[in-house]
Design an enzyme around this catalytic site. Structure first.
Site, PDB file in Angstrom:
ATOM      1  N   HIS A  61      20.649  53.387  81.211  1.00 25.05           N
ATOM      2  CA  HIS A  61      21.920  52.946  81.909  1.00 25.05           C
ATOM      3  C   HIS A  61      22.515  53.517  81.246  1.00 25.05           C
ATOM      4  O   HIS A  61      23.386  53.628  79.835  1.00 25.05           O
ATOM      5  CB  HIS A  61      21.408  51.325  82.539  1.00 25.05           C
ATOM      6  CG  HIS A  61      21.994  50.546  81.602  1.00 25.05           C
ATOM      7  ND1 HIS A  61      20.147  50.551  80.854  1.00 25.05           N
ATOM      8  CD2 HIS A  61      22.569  49.583  81.308  1.00 25.05           C
ATOM      9  CE1 HIS A  61      20.890  48.982  80.089  1.00 25.05           C
ATOM     10  NE2 HIS A  61      21.989  48.565  80.426  1.00 25.05           N
ATOM     11  N   HIS A  63      25.498  51.149  81.017  1.00 26.58           N
ATOM     12  CA  HIS A  63      26.180  49.798  79.786  1.00 26.58           C
ATOM     13  C   HIS A  63      26.598  49.844  78.463  1.00 26.58           C
ATOM     14  O   HIS A  63      26.158  50.811  77.825  1.00 26.58           O
ATOM     15  CB  HIS A  63      24.693  48.733  79.843  1.00 26.58           C
ATOM     16  CG  HIS A  63      25.408  47.821  81.206  1.00 26.58           C
ATOM     17  ND1 HIS A  63      24.136  46.395  81.459  1.00 26.58           N
ATOM     18  CD2 HIS A  63      26.003  47.729  82.096  1.00 26.58           C
ATOM     19  CE1 HIS A  63      24.660  46.775  83.107  1.00 26.58           C
ATOM     20  NE2 HIS A  63      25.825  46.752  83.424  1.00 26.58           N
ATOM     21  N   ASP A  65      26.442  48.996  75.559  1.00 24.12           N
ATOM     22  CA  ASP A  65      25.689  48.463  74.514  1.00 24.12           C
ATOM     23  C   ASP A  65      24.350  49.570  74.208  1.00 24.12           C
ATOM     24  O   ASP A  65      23.338  49.678  73.752  1.00 24.12           O
ATOM     25  CB  ASP A  65      25.282  47.158  73.992  1.00 24.12           C
ATOM     26  CG  ASP A  65      23.794  46.819  75.682  1.00 24.12           C
ATOM     27  OD1 ASP A  65      24.215  47.353  76.621  1.00 24.12           O
ATOM     28  OD2 ASP A  65      22.650  45.879  74.770  1.00 24.12           O
ATOM     29  N   HIS A  66      24.589  50.575  75.341  1.00 28.35           N
ATOM     30  CA  HIS A  66      23.426  51.710  75.455  1.00 28.35           C
ATOM     31  C   HIS A  66      23.919  52.842  74.832  1.00 28.35           C
ATOM     32  O   HIS A  66      23.149  53.888  75.232  1.00 28.35           O
ATOM     33  CB  HIS A  66      22.578  51.708  76.214  1.00 28.35           C
ATOM     34  CG  HIS A  66      22.002  50.203  76.704  1.00 28.35           C
ATOM     35  ND1 HIS A  66      20.541  51.057  76.896  1.00 28.35           N
ATOM     36  CD2 HIS A  66      21.742  49.287  76.614  1.00 28.35           C
ATOM     37  CE1 HIS A  66      19.907  49.250  76.329  1.00 28.35           C
ATOM     38  NE2 HIS A  66      20.681  48.391  76.721  1.00 28.35           N
ATOM     39  N   HIS A 138      18.306  46.541  87.339  1.00 30.13           N
ATOM     40  CA  HIS A 138      18.843  45.738  85.973  1.00 30.13           C
ATOM     41  C   HIS A 138      20.242  45.470  87.373  1.00 30.13           C
ATOM     42  O   HIS A 138      20.921  45.113  86.942  1.00 30.13           O
ATOM     43  CB  HIS A 138      19.040  46.902  85.437  1.00 30.13           C
ATOM     44  CG  HIS A 138      19.638  46.362  83.952  1.00 30.13           C
ATOM     45  ND1 HIS A 138      19.068  44.802  83.406  1.00 30.13           N
ATOM     46  CD2 HIS A 138      20.530  46.728  83.768  1.00 30.13           C
ATOM     47  CE1 HIS A 138      20.666  44.365  82.866  1.00 30.13           C
ATOM     48  NE2 HIS A 138      21.169  45.496  82.621  1.00 30.13           N
ATOM     49  N   ASP A 206      15.844  46.457  79.713  1.00 28.44           N
ATOM     50  CA  ASP A 206      17.546  46.189  81.169  1.00 28.44           C
ATOM     51  C   ASP A 206      16.452  46.342  82.106  1.00 28.44           C
ATOM     52  O   ASP A 206      16.684  47.095  83.235  1.00 28.44           O
ATOM     53  CB  ASP A 206      17.830  47.164  80.203  1.00 28.44           C
ATOM     54  CG  ASP A 206      19.238  46.902  79.197  1.00 28.44           C
ATOM     55  OD1 ASP A 206      18.950  46.971  78.102  1.00 28.44           O
ATOM     56  OD2 ASP A 206      20.689  46.126  79.280  1.00 28.44           O
ATOM     57  N   HIS A 265      15.092  45.904  71.740  1.00 28.11           N
ATOM     58  CA  HIS A 265      16.475  44.618  72.699  1.00 28.11           C
ATOM     59  C   HIS A 265      16.299  43.167  73.277  1.00 28.11           C
ATOM     60  O   HIS A 265      16.390  42.263  74.186  1.00 28.11           O
ATOM     61  CB  HIS A 265      16.343  45.238  73.917  1.00 28.11           C
ATOM     62  CG  HIS A 265      17.779  44.969  75.516  1.00 28.11           C
ATOM     63  ND1 HIS A 265      17.645  44.199  75.676  1.00 28.11           N
ATOM     64  CD2 HIS A 265      18.046  46.210  74.981  1.00 28.11           C
ATOM     65  CE1 HIS A 265      19.078  43.956  76.056  1.00 28.11           C
ATOM     66  NE2 HIS A 265      19.535  45.679  75.869  1.00 28.11           N
TER      67      HIS A 265
END
Length: 302
Positions: A61, A63, A65-66, A138, A206, A265
């Site tokens: 996805h 976000h 942090d990814h 998510h 997530d 994670h």
């Protein structure tokens, strides 16, 4: 054989000794990256697997942090001399985010092909691995991935000889082709043994647990699954933020009849992952907590 390295196992923000979510897969001479949080190129450089061989990036996805490590990855690939295409897979909205991040790396010596995926889809990764995805849970478009390395049945030489088929036709037949020779039709099933189990793994991060996810990961050799929280008391927080507690990840692995589970994670508040492992093992014994730099090798079973 597949080599899978957890480059980063942290969620939300990097910590000393724990980078953000990222997993690198090596098959032969080809690499595939799953997510790339901020700073991903640093643990990757420590690994020594090279960079030019990266054929695809699969994003769960969008976000930060990814995905925030993408500009650094692109610069690293360019510096390594990559010229062949890079395929990027991700959920709805991937093109918009990647186009924005590309403003930091506008000129590259290789083309980028973006594939937006939604729902259950099947595709082939560079190098020949079979991949599929489904929607995770998510709150934003998010994908779980499954990767499979098929194993061909045994080619039975004596059967081929008994058919009187010249040797030069054996390989095409073994690869699934139908052969016409001297007015006769020869089919692969005439010379191949029983189907054999291949290698498979799934990455689910997530997401809340869901029956669709356990079905998707059915019978995988390895399930890499998020474990944002490590205590049952954090369940309300997990539900509010659409994440999992370690025992929920283990429940998903158990329902999927996975061969092994590796947790990843982790929330920045999880300083020691032993509690997550203990909680998960109470549900699914064959569980390990992922650590940055951990390499898992999957081989064919007999």
């Amino acid at each position: 054989m597949l080599d899978i390295c957890l480059l980063g196992t942290c969620g939300m923000m990097p910590l000393p000794g724990r980078w953000l979510s990222s997993t690198l897969v090596r098959f032969g001479s080809t690499l595939t990256l799953f997510d790339c949080g901020e700073g991903t190129q640093i643990p990757w450089k420590s690994l020594g697997w090279g960079f030019r061989q990266l054929g695809a990036i699969c994003f769960s996805h969008m976000h930060a942090d990814h995905v925030a490590g993408l500009p650094g990855i692109l610069f690293m690939l360019a510096h390594a001399g990559k010229t062949d295409p890079l395929d990027i897979y991700g959920p709805t909205g991937t093109t918009y985010i990647i186009d924005g991040l590309r403003r930091l790396a506008p000129e590259l010596p290789f083309p980028i092909h973006i594939h937006e995926l939604r729902g259950e889809q099947h595709f082939e990764l560079p190098g020949g691995l079979k991949a599929s995805c489904i929607d995770a849970v998510h709150g934003v478009p998010c994908l779980a991935y499954r990767v499979e390395l098929e194993r061909k049945p045994v080619f039975e030489v004596e059967k081929a000889k008994s058919l009187g088929l010249p040797v030069q036709y054996w390989k095409p037949l073994q690869q699934g082709e139908v052969i016409e020779y001297e007015g006769q039709t020869f089919r692969p099933e005439q010379v191949l043994g029983a189907p054999r189990r291949g290698i498979s793994f799934a990455i689910i991060t997530d997401s809340r647990p869901a029956e669709s996810l356990s079905q998707f990961a059915h019978d995988v050799d390895l399930l890499i699954c998020e474990s944002m929280y490590d205590t049952i008391e954090d369940l309300p927080l997990a539900k509010a933020n659409a994440h999992m507690v370690a025992n929920e990840a283990a429940g998903l692995a158990k329902a999927a009849h996975a061969r092994q589970l590796v947790l990843t994670h982790f929330s920045p508040k999880v300083q020691n992952t032993s509690q997550a492992e203990k909680l998960a093992r109470s549900v699914f014994p064959n569980t390990r907590t992922g650590k940055d730099g951990m390499i898992i090798t999957l081989n064919y079973t007999s």
